[in-house]
Enzyme design. Sequence first.
Site, short mmCIF file in Angstrom:
data_model
loop_
_atom_site.label_atom_id
_atom_site.label_comp_id
_atom_site.label_asym_id
_atom_site.label_seq_id
_atom_site.Cartn_x
_atom_site.Cartn_y
_atom_site.Cartn_z
N LYS A 153 15.09 13.84 71.63
CA LYS A 153 15.69 12.87 72.57
C LYS A 153 16.33 13.58 73.77
O LYS A 153 16.09 13.20 74.91
CB LYS A 153 16.76 12.01 71.86
CG LYS A 153 16.26 11.24 70.66
CD LYS A 153 17.34 10.34 70.09
CE LYS A 153 18.54 11.09 69.51
NZ LYS A 153 18.25 11.89 68.31
N ARG A 166 23.97 3.84 67.82
CA ARG A 166 23.62 4.43 66.52
C ARG A 166 23.96 3.52 65.36
O ARG A 166 23.68 3.87 64.21
CB ARG A 166 24.40 5.73 66.35
CG ARG A 166 23.59 7.01 66.58
CD ARG A 166 24.56 8.13 66.41
NE ARG A 166 24.05 9.41 66.09
CZ ARG A 166 23.86 10.40 66.97
NH1 ARG A 166 24.03 10.20 68.25
NH2 ARG A 166 23.48 11.58 66.57
N ARG A 171 17.46 25.90 67.14
CA ARG A 171 17.63 25.63 68.58
C ARG A 171 18.92 26.21 69.15
O ARG A 171 19.92 26.35 68.47
CB ARG A 171 17.51 24.13 68.86
CG ARG A 171 18.63 23.28 68.36
CD ARG A 171 18.29 21.79 68.54
NE ARG A 171 19.39 20.96 68.11
CZ ARG A 171 19.40 19.63 68.14
NH1 ARG A 171 18.32 18.97 68.58
NH2 ARG A 171 20.44 18.95 67.75
N ARG A 230 24.94 24.81 68.52
CA ARG A 230 25.86 23.75 68.09
C ARG A 230 26.35 24.03 66.68
O ARG A 230 25.55 24.37 65.80
CB ARG A 230 25.15 22.39 68.13
CG ARG A 230 24.99 21.85 69.52
CD ARG A 230 24.13 20.62 69.58
NE ARG A 230 24.42 19.62 68.55
CZ ARG A 230 23.89 18.41 68.54
NH1 ARG A 230 23.06 18.04 69.50
NH2 ARG A 230 24.18 17.56 67.58
N ARG A 277 23.34 14.27 58.79
CA ARG A 277 23.00 13.52 60.01
C ARG A 277 21.75 12.66 59.79
O ARG A 277 21.64 11.55 60.30
CB ARG A 277 22.81 14.49 61.18
CG ARG A 277 24.16 15.05 61.67
CD ARG A 277 24.04 16.36 62.43
NE ARG A 277 23.32 16.26 63.66
CZ ARG A 277 22.80 17.30 64.33
NH1 ARG A 277 22.96 18.53 63.86
NH2 ARG A 277 22.16 17.12 65.44
#
Length: 215
Positions: free
Chosen positions: A13, A88, A127, A161, A172
């Site tokens: 996203k 969400r 990432r 992160r 998550r």
Amino acid sequence: MNIILLGPPGAGKGTQAQRLVERHGMRQLSTGDMLRAAVKAETPVGLQAKAVMERGELVSDDIVSALIDAELAALDPAIGVIFDGYPRTAPQARSLDELLASHGRALDLVIELEVNEDALVERITGRFTCAGCGKGYHDTFERPAVDGVCDKCGSTEFKRRPDDNEETVRTRMVEYRAKTAPILPIYEARAIVRRVDGMADIDAVTAALERLIAG
Ligand code: AMP
């Protein structure tokens, strides 16, 4: 145009929203980015959200909707918005309807990035981003051309992160399945949901999004 990008963590996203911003002058509104900025600045919202985010759980609906309200209030209604990571939950979806109406906007599209969840843990835990310009990279799939130097801005500082670890990612995903995926029917009833294969390569996903936006 006002668009929601929906999909589990790691679906792409943020990456795709950044590309649409660059190509169409749209504005990306990412509640995750806003919350991370609040945590960094140690604002009252940040102090409240920090531990929740580290666990991979969801921050309260009131907090995130207030963040979106403030952003929309400051934005020219002629500039299109890409909502990334918001809404969400069902209450957030209802808030968004009210906020859009009160800021003179309408929702045009909800695009779901469809992904195979097994691949997401590898995508997410690998990432990292440039600390200077925010460009995204990946240990396996997208390394800088010169190790340790950002392709885009030349910075040598990168960040990861704290919630991109396997345990938090699993939480998550559970949150996504339990609370976020169930909001899709709200938008399906309005016939504004479109689906894109989020497992395709990044350029192919962007091309598919471009086609949807062009209508
Ligand atoms: P993201 O960058 O979208 O993956 O969000 C990172 C974390 O911020 C999430 O795991 C949540 O803890 C929190 N968060 C971001 N957006 C929302 C939202 N719309 N509602 C509740 N929590 C959120």
